[in-house]
Scaffold this motif. Sequence first.
Motif, PDB file in Angstrom:
ATOM      1  N   ALA A 113       0.842  -1.196   0.000  1.00  0.00           N
ATOM      2  CA  ALA A 113       0.000   0.000   0.000  1.00  0.00           C
ATOM      3  C   ALA A 113       0.882   1.253   0.000  1.00  0.00           C
ATOM      4  O   ALA A 113       1.969   1.269   0.586  1.00  0.00           O
ATOM      5  N   THR A 114       0.405   2.280  -0.653  1.00  0.00           N
ATOM      6  CA  THR A 114       1.155   3.538  -0.702  1.00  0.00           C
ATOM      7  C   THR A 114       1.011   4.328   0.598  1.00  0.00           C
ATOM      8  O   THR A 114       1.971   4.893   1.114  1.00  0.00           O
ATOM      9  N   GLN A 115      -0.207   4.373   1.131  1.00  0.00           N
ATOM     10  CA  GLN A 115      -0.454   5.115   2.360  1.00  0.00           C
ATOM     11  C   GLN A 115       0.053   4.341   3.576  1.00  0.00           C
ATOM     12  O   GLN A 115       0.224   3.134   3.531  1.00  0.00           O
ATOM     13  N   LYS A 116       0.259   5.067   4.658  1.00  0.00           N
ATOM     14  CA  LYS A 116       0.694   4.466   5.909  1.00  0.00           C
ATOM     15  C   LYS A 116      -0.455   4.455   6.924  1.00  0.00           C
ATOM     16  O   LYS A 116      -1.253   5.397   6.986  1.00  0.00           O
ATOM     17  N   MET A 117      -0.538   3.408   7.692  1.00  0.00           N
ATOM     18  CA  MET A 117      -1.387   3.411   8.876  1.00  0.00           C
ATOM     19  C   MET A 117      -0.632   4.163   9.970  1.00  0.00           C
ATOM     20  O   MET A 117       0.603   4.231   9.951  1.00  0.00           O
ATOM     21  N   THR A 118      -1.358   4.716  10.935  1.00  0.00           N
ATOM     22  CA  THR A 118      -0.728   5.615  11.906  1.00  0.00           C
ATOM     23  C   THR A 118      -1.192   5.318  13.330  1.00  0.00           C
ATOM     24  O   THR A 118      -2.231   4.678  13.546  1.00  0.00           O
ATOM     25  N   LEU A 119      -0.404   5.805  14.301  1.00  0.00           N
ATOM     26  CA  LEU A 119      -0.820   5.754  15.694  1.00  0.00           C
ATOM     27  C   LEU A 119      -1.901   6.795  15.943  1.00  0.00           C
ATOM     28  O   LEU A 119      -1.765   7.956  15.544  1.00  0.00           O
ATOM     29  N   ALA A 120      -2.989   6.372  16.597  1.00  0.00           N
ATOM     30  CA  ALA A 120      -4.077   7.306  16.876  1.00  0.00           C
ATOM     31  C   ALA A 120      -3.634   8.400  17.842  1.00  0.00           C
ATOM     32  O   ALA A 120      -4.112   9.538  17.780  1.00  0.00           O
ATOM     33  N   GLU A 121      -2.671   8.082  18.716  1.00  0.00           N
ATOM     34  CA  GLU A 121      -2.283   9.017  19.774  1.00  0.00           C
ATOM     35  C   GLU A 121      -1.602  10.272  19.257  1.00  0.00           C
ATOM     36  O   GLU A 121      -1.758  11.360  19.821  1.00  0.00           O
ATOM     37  N   ASP A 122      -0.822  10.145  18.162  1.00  0.00           N
ATOM     38  CA  ASP A 122      -0.081  11.322  17.707  1.00  0.00           C
ATOM     39  C   ASP A 122       0.158  11.362  16.196  1.00  0.00           C
ATOM     40  O   ASP A 122       0.863  12.245  15.705  1.00  0.00           O
TER      41      ASP A 122
END
Length: 364
Positions: A113-122
């Motif tokens: 995937a091109t996009q990244k998953m991220t931490l919800a906290e920051d």
Amino acid sequence: MPSTVKGVISRSKGDPVELVDIVIPDPGPGEVVVDVKSCGVCHTDLLFRDGGVNDKFPFLLGHESAGIVSEIGEGVTDVEVGDFVILNWRAICGICRACKRGEPWYCFDTHNATQKMTLAEDGTELEAALGIGSFAEKTLVAAGQCTKVRESDPAVVGLLGCGVMAGIGAAINTGGVTRGQSVAVIGCGGVGMASIVGSKLAGAGTIIAIDRDPTKLDWAKERGATHTIDSSDLDEDGVVSAVQELTGGFGADVVIDAVGRPETWRQAFYARDLAGTVVLVGVPTPDMELSVPLLDVFGRGGSLKSSWYGDCLPERDFPMLVDLFEQGRLPLEGFVTERIGSDGVEEAFEKMKRGEVLRSVVEF
């Protein structure tokens, strides 16, 4: 609209994993969101946690998975919402030199995937383990990482996404095991055990399991090994002699190194028959080096191969192996030692280190 779900991350080298909130973006062009139903706890995830792959922390761990496609991005045509899929970490490009010469299992430009998953906290971007990151209720992957198969037990068939496919493929695809041949497998963890199952499926006559753990050797017998060698008190020459003794003094036609250390590779090299095949499917660490007399390489002939993901083509191999499982001809269920929740990954790593499990599988 982006989703916030629970996922298992490794924040820094060697530290215990954490179950945290992560954000899954809407799928972009060529991307798919999958509702994860299961994810096997693989040794590669432990390598990521311990910094043995790279240092791109934090990692979203998990990659041996099955699930249901819940969203698709623009241009996705191979899968639809509602499809039951197994995830793979080598989505082929279709246009590199390997793909063009008809060997897509060697694709040199696999993609994620091109996009990244991220931490919800920051909002910190997460590095998805093997481009999948499926110790989570949902994950974002490239559409080519999804292989549609007939619906089955996710905890069982999801293991085809990595270790089981690597082992079966090492025997059948890379090693080319055929009826009546002799095979020796060094290391009877998940991948080695799958190599034994694959060798039996291919019709091998003699299948020798080699390990230091008597429990694993018992498991190997249950899954198709005709002979076992306890290597706990043997040096390299002792293992070689034991294999030769079980193969008429000649050595095995195919020897599979499912450990991936210089000493086990040398055992594999010398334990094969003249013109036999060595298959390396265990993953070495970057610091390992190998020394073998070049004259021995020349004089023994045969093939020295590395098996990448069992040299599999997911769209060809996954559906076939799931069908064989559903027909009762491929005992994949025997690889699932326990079914756990997503809060049990760290404990599963410890059980793996102690050799107590073939696979712990997280179910969502």
